[in-house]
Design a protein around this motif. Structure first.
Motif, PDB file in Angstrom:
ATOM      1  N   THR A  86       0.831  -1.206   0.000  1.00  0.00           N
ATOM      2  CA  THR A  86       0.000   0.000   0.000  1.00  0.00           C
ATOM      3  C   THR A  86       0.868   1.258   0.000  1.00  0.00           C
ATOM      4  O   THR A  86       0.658   2.178  -0.801  1.00  0.00           O
ATOM      5  CB  THR A  86      -0.928   0.011   1.241  1.00  0.00           C
ATOM      6  N   MET A  87       1.854   1.276   0.902  1.00  0.00           N
ATOM      7  CA  MET A  87       2.730   2.453   0.990  1.00  0.00           C
ATOM      8  C   MET A  87       3.523   2.638  -0.296  1.00  0.00           C
ATOM      9  O   MET A  87       3.671   3.748  -0.789  1.00  0.00           O
ATOM     10  CB  MET A  87       3.707   2.328   2.171  1.00  0.00           C
ATOM     11  N   GLU A 128       3.431   5.893  -2.499  1.00  0.00           N
ATOM     12  CA  GLU A 128       4.623   6.745  -2.562  1.00  0.00           C
ATOM     13  C   GLU A 128       5.258   6.843  -3.945  1.00  0.00           C
ATOM     14  O   GLU A 128       6.070   7.729  -4.191  1.00  0.00           O
ATOM     15  CB  GLU A 128       5.647   6.267  -1.518  1.00  0.00           C
ATOM     16  N   THR A 129       4.900   5.944  -4.858  1.00  0.00           N
ATOM     17  CA  THR A 129       5.430   6.075  -6.221  1.00  0.00           C
ATOM     18  C   THR A 129       4.610   7.085  -7.028  1.00  0.00           C
ATOM     19  O   THR A 129       4.886   7.309  -8.203  1.00  0.00           O
ATOM     20  CB  THR A 129       5.431   4.711  -6.958  1.00  0.00           C
ATOM     21  N   GLY A 130       3.588   7.681  -6.403  1.00  0.00           N
ATOM     22  CA  GLY A 130       2.777   8.676  -7.114  1.00  0.00           C
ATOM     23  C   GLY A 130       2.691   9.979  -6.355  1.00  0.00           C
ATOM     24  O   GLY A 130       3.462  10.231  -5.429  1.00  0.00           O
ATOM     25  N   ASP A 131       1.738  10.807  -6.777  1.00  0.00           N
ATOM     26  CA  ASP A 131       1.550  12.115  -6.132  1.00  0.00           C
ATOM     27  C   ASP A 131       0.594  11.996  -4.948  1.00  0.00           C
ATOM     28  O   ASP A 131      -0.118  11.008  -4.809  1.00  0.00           O
ATOM     29  CB  ASP A 131       0.935  13.100  -7.135  1.00  0.00           C
ATOM     30  N   LYS A 168      -6.783   6.032  -1.099  1.00  0.00           N
ATOM     31  CA  LYS A 168      -7.358   6.826   0.005  1.00  0.00           C
ATOM     32  C   LYS A 168      -6.238   7.586   0.722  1.00  0.00           C
ATOM     33  O   LYS A 168      -6.393   8.738   1.107  1.00  0.00           O
ATOM     34  CB  LYS A 168      -8.096   5.922   1.009  1.00  0.00           C
ATOM     35  N   TYR A 169      -5.105   6.919   0.896  1.00  0.00           N
ATOM     36  CA  TYR A 169      -3.961   7.539   1.570  1.00  0.00           C
ATOM     37  C   TYR A 169      -3.430   8.718   0.744  1.00  0.00           C
ATOM     38  O   TYR A 169      -3.204   9.812   1.260  1.00  0.00           O
ATOM     39  CB  TYR A 169      -2.871   6.485   1.766  1.00  0.00           C
ATOM     40  N   ALA A 170      -3.301   8.492  -0.562  1.00  0.00           N
ATOM     41  CA  ALA A 170      -2.757   9.547  -1.430  1.00  0.00           C
ATOM     42  C   ALA A 170      -3.719  10.740  -1.546  1.00  0.00           C
ATOM     43  O   ALA A 170      -3.284  11.865  -1.778  1.00  0.00           O
ATOM     44  CB  ALA A 170      -2.463   8.977  -2.820  1.00  0.00           C
ATOM     45  N   MET A 171      -5.010  10.498  -1.345  1.00  0.00           N
ATOM     46  CA  MET A 171      -5.988  11.598  -1.391  1.00  0.00           C
ATOM     47  C   MET A 171      -6.057  12.336  -0.059  1.00  0.00           C
ATOM     48  O   MET A 171      -6.804  13.301   0.081  1.00  0.00           O
ATOM     49  CB  MET A 171      -7.389  11.073  -1.708  1.00  0.00           C
TER      50      MET A 171
END
Ligand SMILES: O=P(O)(O)OC[C@H]1O[C@H](OP(=O)(O)O)[C@H](O)[C@@H]1O
Ligand SMILES: Nc1ccnc(=O)[nH]1
Length: 503
Positions: free
Chosen positions: A143-144, A148-151, A269-272
């Motif tokens: 998940t991480m 982390e490979t994106g914005d 959800k994390y990245a948002m």
């Protein structure tokens, strides 16, 4: 080898680099070899295609590559064979049923995003996860790594709410209602959805009938800071970018391995920046989770993963034993969702589910007292405030906010199946409904799908219509009819099910 870039008006859905036959011979390159293209600023990977559509000394790059990395016509680049990426070894390790290390998972995700792993290897990885699974450590690392490979999005509003369904149940247009209800209560909910994975229409496919769903993160930030909500496609963003690439393999195989599903949903959800997340787990025969025990165990995993990511997660186990509402397929579902939100009335399953989920979110977000969320959600739906909010979302995303259900084009090639006998509907087979709707052309043909005239428990008389298949082409319609004849999508039985005697 040094080569001059030629931009090709070709789209393949993959990163492909076209090399002239003579050059390929000299450089010992073969079709589908992985090659590396280097410039002073960037390194990208692609599969070799050999063709004389480019001259010796040239390489052709496709539109797919241009969308992610811009090259200029005539730019000089270095072309080097790339060999087999190290992460293939880790994919094989998972095939053998071994636990992966954090660095190994990170390498796989990075190579997926960098396009070093091709569709074949990605689908092997997805298959290995379907067969051998991941434990909670591996899921959290995955998940991480995916996030982390994106914005990451940073919205200047708090709290950030979110809702996501694990999917699987046909006709699940629920979140098209949930998001406007929650936002109409003043909460912030930047909803990203994927397109269909195992079903005939993902929420992104459904919303796209009403408004564009493809935006940059900056555009989403602007929309959400203005109106508190959006309904967009996650795959368009550089948000957990490995997700859309693994989904491609999942869709082809119609599978959604549990560990990857957890990571796919929670990485987005994390990245948002979502702080309060509600996960919908449809449960029933023929969907991703078939028993309450399985649903509870999955719920625990979502909550545990949320804790590790610093998010508060609640889950709702919902009834998934038959399709939601009466429609399956992007346009048919958009029509039903719009009708329901405009009038505040619609199929019981859709209204109950949408207000039930929205109610939980209203309580989680602190705008409804405990136990009062569903009532408040229903009032918001019935008062027209949810419809007003949906219109704002449609307008901000560039659609026509005054679109009416009857404006939505539905596939005009139709065939209706009727009851062969009188009795009660005892089962609607989720898998059969999805298979038929997909055969009819959904989700790619937006107007394709199924309109159900009956639901479980209803009484029918011989000759009554059961369901209508809609398609945009005769060929697809015929294919869907063949599938429907092979299966028993709707079972009708009398009240006496079996007579047994003389044993
Ligand atoms: O049913 P299948 O196609 O397997 O699952 C994919 C669907 O489930 C989720 O629904 P939502 O966006 O939370 O409503 C995804 O975003 C997607 O729309
Ligand atoms: N695997 C997934 C299931 C549902 N939604 C997603 O985004 N991903």
């Amino acid at each position: 080898m040094r080569a001059k870039v030629k931009i090709l008006d070709v789209e393949t859905g993959r990163f492909m680099v076209v090399i002239n036959e003579e050059d390929a011979k000299k450089a010992k390159l073969h079709p589908e070899d992985l090659i590396k293209i280097e410039t002073a600023k960037r390194t990208i990977y692609g599969d070799v295609v050999i063709s004389n559509m480019v001259q010796p000394g040239e390489i052709g790059v496709t539109k797919d590559i241009m969308r992610a990395y811009s090259f200029s016509e005539g730019e000089m680049v270095n072309v080097v064979p790339a060999g087999t990426p190290e992460s293939v070894r880790y994919v094989k390790k998972k095939m053998n049923g071994q636990k992966l290390k954090k660095v190994e998972i990170e390498a796989i995700v990075k190579d997926i995003v960098d396009r070093k792993l091709r569709d074949i290897e990605i689908s092997s990885f997805v298959t290995s996860l379907e067969i051998n699974g991941l434990d909670m450590d591996e899921i959290a690392w995955l998940t991480m790594a995916m996030a982390e490979t994106g914005d990451m999005l940073d919205i200047d509003r708090k709290p950030i709410m979110d809702v996501h369904s694990i999917g699987g149940v046909p006709g699940n247009k629920t979140n098209v209602l949930v998001v406007p209800i929650v936002a109409a209560a003043g909460l912030t909910i930047p909803k990203t959805s994927s397109r269909a994975i195992t079903s005939a229409a993902g929420t992104a496919d459904v919303v796209e009938v009403l408004a564009p769903v493809t935006f940059s993160l900056d555009e989403i930030k602007r929309i959400v800071e203005k109106i508190g909500a959006c309904l967009v496609w996650g795959g368009a963003l550089n948000l957990a970018p490995a997700d859309d690439l693994t989904i491609k393999a999942e869709r082809a195989l119609s599978i959604d391995p549990r560990g990857l599903m957890l990571a796919s949903i929670m990485s987005k959800k994390y990245a948002m920046g979502s702080q309060y997340v509600l996960i919908d787990i449809p449960t029933g025969e023929g969907v991703k989770v078939e028993t309450i025990e399985e649903a509870r165990s999955l719920a625990k995993d979502f909550i545990e993963l949320g804790k590790r990511l610093g998010q508060y997660v609640e889950t709702a186990i919902t009834y998934g034993g038959q399709p939601i509402g009466h429609t399956v397929g992007p346009a048919l579902e958009a029509k039903e969702a719009l009708e329901t939100i405009m009038t505040g009335k619609g199929p019981g399953s859709l209204v109950e589910k949408a207000t039930g989920l929205a109610g939980i979110l209203l309580e989680m977000g602190g705008v409804a007292p405990a136990g009062m969320g569903k009532k408040m959600a229903k009032e918001i739906l019935e008062s027209g405030k949810a419809y007003e909010k949906l219109k704002e979302i449609i307008a901000e995303q560039g659609g026509d906010p005054n679109i009416k259900p009857e404006d939505i084009p539905i596939g005009d090639k139709t065939y209706t199946f009727v009851a062969q006998t009188s009795g009660y509907v005892t089962k609607i087979d989720n898998k059969a409904i999805t298979t038929i709707a997909r055969a009819a052309g959904a989700p790619e043909d937006k107007g394709a799908g199924i309109l159900l005239h009956v639901k479980v428990g209803e009484k029918v008389r011989e000759g009554d219509p059961l369901f209508t298949i809609h398609a945009e082409s005769e060929v697809r319609l015929d294919q869907a009819i063949i599938q429907a004849r092979r299966m028993e999508p709707i079972r009708i039985e009398g009240m006496v099910l079996q007579r047994i005697g003389n044993i």
